[in-house]
Write a protein that holds these residues in place. Structure first.
Motif, PDB file in Angstrom:
ATOM      1  N   TRP A  77       0.855  -1.182   0.000  1.00 12.64           N
ATOM      2  CA  TRP A  77       0.000   0.000   0.000  1.00 12.64           C
ATOM      3  C   TRP A  77       0.895   1.237   0.000  1.00 12.64           C
ATOM      4  O   TRP A  77       1.765   1.394   0.854  1.00 12.64           O
ATOM      5  CB  TRP A  77      -0.898   0.015   1.231  1.00 12.64           C
ATOM      6  N   GLN A 136      -3.078   3.659  -0.945  1.00 15.04           N
ATOM      7  CA  GLN A 136      -3.610   3.091  -2.175  1.00 15.04           C
ATOM      8  C   GLN A 136      -2.939   1.758  -2.456  1.00 15.04           C
ATOM      9  O   GLN A 136      -1.718   1.630  -2.342  1.00 15.04           O
ATOM     10  CB  GLN A 136      -3.373   4.048  -3.345  1.00 15.04           C
ATOM     11  N   ASN A 146      -6.864  -8.654  -6.739  1.00 15.49           N
ATOM     12  CA  ASN A 146      -7.697  -7.484  -6.472  1.00 15.49           C
ATOM     13  C   ASN A 146      -7.270  -6.348  -7.390  1.00 15.49           C
ATOM     14  O   ASN A 146      -6.090  -6.238  -7.755  1.00 15.49           O
ATOM     15  CB  ASN A 146      -7.552  -7.034  -5.010  1.00 15.49           C
ATOM     16  N   TYR A 167      -7.365   0.481  -5.161  1.00 15.71           N
ATOM     17  CA  TYR A 167      -8.262   0.525  -4.017  1.00 15.71           C
ATOM     18  C   TYR A 167      -7.592   1.302  -2.887  1.00 15.71           C
ATOM     19  O   TYR A 167      -6.412   1.108  -2.596  1.00 15.71           O
ATOM     20  CB  TYR A 167      -8.593  -0.901  -3.587  1.00 15.71           C
ATOM     21  N   THR A 168      -8.338   2.201  -2.212  1.00 13.14           N
ATOM     22  CA  THR A 168      -7.762   3.063  -1.180  1.00 13.14           C
ATOM     23  C   THR A 168      -8.447   2.840   0.158  1.00 13.14           C
ATOM     24  O   THR A 168      -9.626   2.431   0.220  1.00 13.14           O
ATOM     25  CB  THR A 168      -7.893   4.547  -1.566  1.00 13.14           C
TER      26      THR A 168
END
Length: 741
Positions: free
Chosen positions: A182, A192, A201, A205-206
């Motif tokens: 991340w 993020q 995935n 995505y955050t």
């Protein structure tokens, strides 16, 4: 009484036997009580003895036996003599054996304990060595994995490759089900999802960076176990009824551009971290081991170092590219500036030649016209034409000098000269002009000022003429004083030049010149503008006094070239002005007498010189200039022959010609080649004519080229009648032109 010859009985008396039994029972009791104590000590010290309860029971038995003997001390009663003897012997033997046993145990128990202790020590050592070997093997395995991961990570300096390689190698080394990284967003408010191992995935995505679990990991220097259900751990699909594996997270320090300091190394940020999340396989009993967590922490540190190197490389490459762009732009600007300078110089050279050619005709014809019969009004007009032409020639000289000063091509021509004569010549030139305006001019030369000096005489005289000329120009009445003396440190009073100071030396001295007038004066705020080119003050009458605004600008550059400083002092308008300059001149090292030919430009013998019948050859391609030069020479009585080309000049020239004037800018064969061929044609010095170059350029290169070609002098156009008279006089008197250019 009769004496008794009775023999003492062999056995002790009954009381004595009782005492022996009493004493024996005491020692038996003591021995029985001491033996259990020794056994208890042995059992307590020997933790590896397998039959502790048996020894406890045996000890209790002995204690009880000892208690019975101890009780017998109070229960003695008389027996038969035989029984008493037997009991006495038995108890004595029992006491001896019991005490011996007790004493022997005192010596034996330490030996027994030492044997057991060594055995236990060896067992403990063996177990400790096993643990250490296991730890060493674990460390070696961890080190091997770290080296392998470090090698893979540092094999590149690309940030994306580093991060992706880290996840792949960690997943393969630790057999992970998933591994993710991340990264903080630009705002720093969110993390993020940037990279995943299995790519199950979508990246992008955050999650909020202020989550408690994220803060917990960021505050710790070690890997932290987190819940598989927290937002940062939901990076794989749900595994149905399978139990999720253990999850750990570790922070990765990041280096960003704001950490770069000027003239310093970048520092690691304590506020910006990436988050690395690692998951063990689902539905397995596997747990994280200590060495695996250490491996994760070490890899996180290595990733931070690799990312810092990559960031430094990216920044250095960006700086290099920026520097290269700047260098290209600077090189382009330099080339454009050089092109502009060359174009300007070429333009000035062409314009100089093209302007001096017609000016030569104007000045020459005007000077010839002054020799004719003219009415006062006509003479005034011709004098005005001649004066304006001379001013225009001066302006052209100033522009060329300023151009060469700015591009650095102008160099001082150092030589030994008479310093006092320079001041006297300037004084003699200025005095007639000042007398017209009824100005009193005085010259004061300090007695200790050296008579001879080493420097550029021409530039010093030009500077002095400019400064004194300004004083005459801007003074309507009053007086002008010229003072020259040796400069001292205290004579430098200009606070605007704190960097200029005098450096004493035996090889040079500083000349201090002060020109004071009672003219118009200058506003103090206008003084700094006086030394900028094309600058003129707005004082009353300035605009009507003539001048181009170049004189002081050129003087300042000349003075700087001579290692000096120039400044102006004035109390205001109408209060006069004082111009001061200091220049550095070399010492001659010895006294030089007046054996050097110093010729005044307007000496009396020049005025009355007679050149009748002097054969002169003029080589000039321009018809007007050729005609004007011929007119000047013929007016002086010379026998003039003119040619328009180099070939014609070489064909016509003979030993009858005493002087040859040739224009520098000739088509075809250059004037330098013509001069060389004339030298080859007339090998004897007295047969060869004197060669003089007529040029429109004032640079030193032209003069040096003429001298190398064997010419005897160089004359700068335009040429007036008086100037031509001086040239011929110097040539005939000295065989060389002393006043060049």
């Amino acid at each position: 009484m009769e004496s008794c010859n009775c023999i003492e009985p062999q056995w002790p008396a009954d009381e004595l036997l009782m005492k022996y039994q009493y004493i024996s029972d005491f020692f038996i009791a003591v021995a029985y009580f001491s033996i259990p104590l020794e056994l208890i000590y042995f059992v307590k010290k020997s933790s590896v003895f397998p039959y502790r309860w048996v020894l406890v029971q045996f000890g209790a038995f002995i204690v009880l036996c000892g208690a019975t003997h101890f009780i017998n001390l109070w229960t003695f009663y008389m027996h038969t003599r035989t029984v008493a003897v037997v009991m006495t012997l038995a108890k004595v033997l029992t006491a001896v054996v019991s005490c011996a046993t007790a004493l022997m145990l005192v010596h034996i128990i330490p030996d027994l304990l030492s044997v057991k202790t060594r055995e236990l020590f060896l067992k403990n050592k063996a177990a400790e060595l096993d643990r250490e070997m296991g730890l060493i093997r674990t460390q070696e395995e961890t080190g091997r994995h770290v080296r392998m991961l470090t090698h893979e990570i540092r094999s590149t300096l690309d940030r994306h490759t580093i991060l992706k390689t880290t996840l792949i190698e960690l997943g393969r080394t630790l057999a992970l089900e998933e591994c993710a990284l991340w990264m903080p967003t630009r705002t720093g408010l969110e993390l993020q999802l940037a990279y995943t191992l299995r790519q199950q995935n979508p990246v992008g995505y955050t999650v909020p960076i202020q989550l408690p679990v994220i803060n917990q990991v960021f505050r710790s220097n070690h890997a932290v176990k987190i819940s598989p259900n927290c937002p940062v751990a939901r990076i794989r699909p749900l595994a149905g009824k399978y139990m999720p594996g253990d999850v750990v997270a570790v922070r990765v320090p990041l280096l960003h551009l704001s950490n770069f300091q000027i003239n310093d190394w970048p520092e690691l940020s304590t506020k910006r971290y990436a988050l690395m999340v690692l998951m063990l396989p689902s539905d397995s009993a596997r747990q994280w081991h200590v060495h695996e967590l250490e491996l994760v922490e070490v890899v996180a540190d290595q990733v931070a170092v690799a990312l810092s190197h990559a960031a430094i490389l990216e920044e250095s490459m960006r700086a290099r590219d920026l520097l290269m762009d700047q260098n290209v732009a600077l090189d382009l600007a330099r080339r454009e500036a050089e092109t502009a300078i060359r174009a300007r110089n070429d333009f000035l050279a062409v314009m100089n030649h093209e302007m001096r050619t017609p000016m030569h005709a104007i000045v020459a014809l005007s000077s010839l016209l002054l020799e004719t019969e003219l009415t006062p009004e006509q003479r005034l007009m011709v004098e005005t034409i001649l004066k304006s032409s001379n001013l225009l020639a001066t302006l052209i000289n100033d522009v060329l000098d300023l151009s060469r000063l700015e591009d650095g091509s102008l160099q001082l021509e150092l030589g030994t000269f008479n310093l006092h004569a320079v001041f006297k010549e300037v004084f003699n030139l200025i005095k007639p002009i000042a007398s017209v305006k009824k100005l009193l001019v005085t010259l004061n030369i300090a007695p200790d000022l050296p008579e001879y000096a080493v420097g550029d005489e021409k530039r010093l005289m030009q500077t002095l003429l400019n400064v004194v000329g300004n004083a005459v120009k801007f003074s309507k009445e009053g007086s002008i004083s010229i003072t020259a003396f040796l400069a001292k440190s205290e004579s430098l009073r200009d606070s605007r030049a704190p960097d200029f100071f005098l450096v004493p030396s035996d090889n040079h001295f500083y000349l201090h010149v002060q020109v004071k007038d009672s003219g118009l004066g200058v506003n103090p705020q206008d003084i700094p503008k006086l030394f900028t080119k094309f600058a003129q003050t707005q004082s009353l009458g300035t605009r009507n006094s003539g001048g181009s605004g170049l004189g002081l600008a050129i003087c300042k550059r000349f003075v700087n070239l001579m290692g000096g400083h120039i400044w102006i002092e004035s109390e205001g308008l109408g209060k006069g002005c004082t111009a001061i300059f200091i220049v550095k001149l070399g010492m001659t090292g010895h006294s030089i007498k007046s054996n050097l030919p110093l010729v005044s430009k307007m000496s009396a013998n020049h005025v009355h010189a007679n050149f009748t019948g002097l054969k002169v050859l003029v080589m000039e391609d321009n018809g007007v200039s050729r005609m004007v030069t011929k007119g000047l020479l013929m007016h002086l009585g010379c026998d003039v022959t003119t040619v328009s080309s180099s070939d014609e000049c070489l064909r016509v020239v003979s030993q009858d010609h005493k002087v040859v004037f040739m224009d520098v800018c000739m088509p075809g064969i250059s004037c330098y080649e013509v001069a060389v061929r004339i030298h080859e044609k007339f090998t004897r010095r007295h047969e060869r004519p004197l060669i003089v170059a007529l040029t429109s350029t004032t640079d030193k290169i032209t003069k040096d080229n003429c001298m190398r070609a064997g010419m005897d002098g160089v004359v700068l156009k335009p040429v007036s009648l008086d100037k031509m008279r001086c040239v011929l006089s110097d040539l005939l008197e000295h065989g060389v032109l002393l006043e060049a250019i």
